[in-house]
Design a protein around this motif. Structure first.
Motif, PDB file in Angstrom:
ATOM      1  N   THR A   1      44.153  10.508  58.071  1.00 42.28           N
ATOM      2  CA  THR A   1      43.942  11.093  56.753  1.00 42.28           C
ATOM      3  C   THR A   1      43.721  12.590  56.927  1.00 42.28           C
ATOM      4  O   THR A   1      43.259  13.047  57.982  1.00 42.28           O
ATOM      5  CB  THR A   1      42.720  10.483  56.057  1.00 42.28           C
ATOM      6  OG1 THR A   1      41.549  10.750  56.845  1.00 42.28           O
ATOM      7  CG2 THR A   1      42.885   8.977  55.894  1.00 42.28           C
ATOM      8  N   ASP A   2      44.045  13.362  55.894  1.00 47.35           N
ATOM      9  CA  ASP A   2      43.828  14.806  55.969  1.00 47.35           C
ATOM     10  C   ASP A   2      42.358  15.121  56.229  1.00 47.35           C
ATOM     11  O   ASP A   2      42.023  15.969  57.064  1.00 47.35           O
ATOM     12  CB  ASP A   2      44.293  15.483  54.676  1.00 47.35           C
ATOM     13  CG  ASP A   2      45.806  15.457  54.517  1.00 47.35           C
ATOM     14  OD1 ASP A   2      46.509  15.380  55.550  1.00 47.35           O
ATOM     15  OD2 ASP A   2      46.281  15.498  53.378  1.00 47.35           O
ATOM     16  N   PHE A   3      41.481  14.426  55.503  1.00 45.35           N
ATOM     17  CA  PHE A   3      40.047  14.671  55.676  1.00 45.35           C
ATOM     18  C   PHE A   3      39.609  14.302  57.089  1.00 45.35           C
ATOM     19  O   PHE A   3      38.892  15.064  57.746  1.00 45.35           O
ATOM     20  CB  PHE A   3      39.236  13.864  54.654  1.00 45.35           C
ATOM     21  CG  PHE A   3      37.751  14.029  54.803  1.00 45.35           C
ATOM     22  CD1 PHE A   3      37.075  14.998  54.072  1.00 45.35           C
ATOM     23  CD2 PHE A   3      37.019  13.228  55.673  1.00 45.35           C
ATOM     24  CE1 PHE A   3      35.702  15.157  54.214  1.00 45.35           C
ATOM     25  CE2 PHE A   3      35.651  13.386  55.827  1.00 45.35           C
ATOM     26  CZ  PHE A   3      34.991  14.357  55.096  1.00 45.35           C
ATOM     27  N   GLY A   4      40.027  13.127  57.561  1.00 46.26           N
ATOM     28  CA  GLY A   4      39.598  12.666  58.872  1.00 46.26           C
ATOM     29  C   GLY A   4      40.065  13.585  59.986  1.00 46.26           C
ATOM     30  O   GLY A   4      39.291  13.910  60.903  1.00 46.26           O
ATOM     31  N   PHE A   5      41.309  14.032  59.928  1.00 44.03           N
ATOM     32  CA  PHE A   5      41.855  14.888  60.975  1.00 44.03           C
ATOM     33  C   PHE A   5      41.115  16.223  61.031  1.00 44.03           C
ATOM     34  O   PHE A   5      40.731  16.694  62.112  1.00 44.03           O
ATOM     35  CB  PHE A   5      43.342  15.113  60.715  1.00 44.03           C
ATOM     36  CG  PHE A   5      44.037  15.888  61.796  1.00 44.03           C
ATOM     37  CD1 PHE A   5      44.189  15.347  63.060  1.00 44.03           C
ATOM     38  CD2 PHE A   5      44.553  17.147  61.546  1.00 44.03           C
ATOM     39  CE1 PHE A   5      44.842  16.058  64.066  1.00 44.03           C
ATOM     40  CE2 PHE A   5      45.199  17.866  62.542  1.00 44.03           C
ATOM     41  CZ  PHE A   5      45.352  17.319  63.798  1.00 44.03           C
ATOM     42  N   LYS A   6      40.888  16.819  59.868  1.00 43.11           N
ATOM     43  CA  LYS A   6      40.236  18.127  59.851  1.00 43.11           C
ATOM     44  C   LYS A   6      38.735  18.019  60.098  1.00 43.11           C
ATOM     45  O   LYS A   6      38.117  18.948  60.612  1.00 43.11           O
ATOM     46  CB  LYS A   6      40.544  18.831  58.537  1.00 43.11           C
ATOM     47  CG  LYS A   6      42.022  19.217  58.454  1.00 43.11           C
ATOM     48  CD  LYS A   6      42.400  19.913  57.162  1.00 43.11           C
ATOM     49  CE  LYS A   6      43.887  20.262  57.187  1.00 43.11           C
ATOM     50  NZ  LYS A   6      44.354  20.882  55.935  1.00 43.11           N
TER      51      LYS A   6
END
Length: 265
Positions: free
Chosen positions: A13-18
């Motif tokens: 997910t975008d949130f998880g990766f960042k």
């Protein structure tokens, strides 16, 4: 399933990766991952600096590039780290286009000898390129400009690395290197409920602590839920399209077979 029922976030997910790799307090996670991937080629990375992730072309009509992560090490070498959740037409073209921004930004005014620092584009893929389907056990592609005869590196300052994560199928008892462990965590983190005994290094202890959803603030939990919903919706659309395409192919093949049979009869 509600994402908050999982213990750890989904890195795709975008949130998880960042959250894991794009925040200043977690820079050591990204640095360790890059060192395991590249240290034989670049030597050990001792420091990283996050750079602006949005870049505009030189002219008004030029397109812009938005990187997931963009950073440089203490030697001035640049690293683009991209997470791609779904197949995209001309993704390799996009990778090449994105790499031109950190190349062009090294231009110096006045008398310049054109010496460049190396640029690395790392793409972590949640899919497999069509042309790679037959190579079922090859999940890491390391690409540089080469002379085709003989096959040797011609220019080593522009490197593309593609990680086709669906092909990585090692179990916990098969993890031989630190890099193996990184790939295992990236692929299986949201399925884990406890920290495996094989992942006892300090760097993974920090990763599991940062990935634990229960530690998030209410705002972070909401942001993660939104990001997870988008990821699951996208996966569902892609899976549905693939199934429909397979069914259509079967039906077309059946009809073609019947037609050939009738003609021969």
């Amino acid at each position: 399933m509600n994402g908050l029922q999982d213990r750890y976030i989904n890195p795709f997910t975008d949130f998880g990766f960042k959250k894991l790799f794009g925040e200043e307090p977690n820079k050591d996670l990204l640095m360790d991952f890059l060192n395991q991937l590249l240290k034989e080629e670049t030597g050990e990375i001792l420091s990283l600096t996050y750079l602006k992730s949005e870049h505009l072309g030189e002219g008004q009509l030029d397109r812009r590039a938005i990187f997931d992560l963009y950073c440089e090490n203490e030697r001035g070498e640049k690293f683009i780290v991209e997470l791609q959740k779904s197949k995209q037409n001309f993704f390799k073209d996009r990778s090449l286009y994105y790499s031109t921004f950190p190349v062009q930004q090294q231009a110096k005014s006045g008398d310049w000898n054109f010496e460049l620092q190396a640029v690395y584009t790392i793409a972590i893929l949640d899919f497999v390129f069509e042309e790679d389907q037959a190579e079922a056990n090859k999940y890491l592609y390391h690409v540089q400009l080469t002379d085709t005869d003989p096959c040797k590196v011609f220019f080593d300052k522009l490197t593309f690395i593609y990680l086709e994560m669906p092909k990585f199928n090692k179990g916990l008892d098969q993890l031989q290197t630190q890099f193996d462990k990184w790939l295992y965590v990236l692929k299986y983190l949201p399925q884990l409920q406890d920290r495996p005994a094989a992942l006892q290094e300090r760097i993974f202890q920090k990763l599991f602590e940062q990935a634990e959803i229960a530690q998030f603030s209410p705002e972070e939990r909401d942001a993660y839920e939104d990001s997870l919903k988008y990821y699951r919706d996208l996966k569902n659309v892609i899976d549905t399209a693939w199934e429909e395409g397979r069914d259509e192919g079967r039906e077309e093949g059946r009809e073609q077979g019947e037609k050939i049979g009738i003609e021969k009869g």
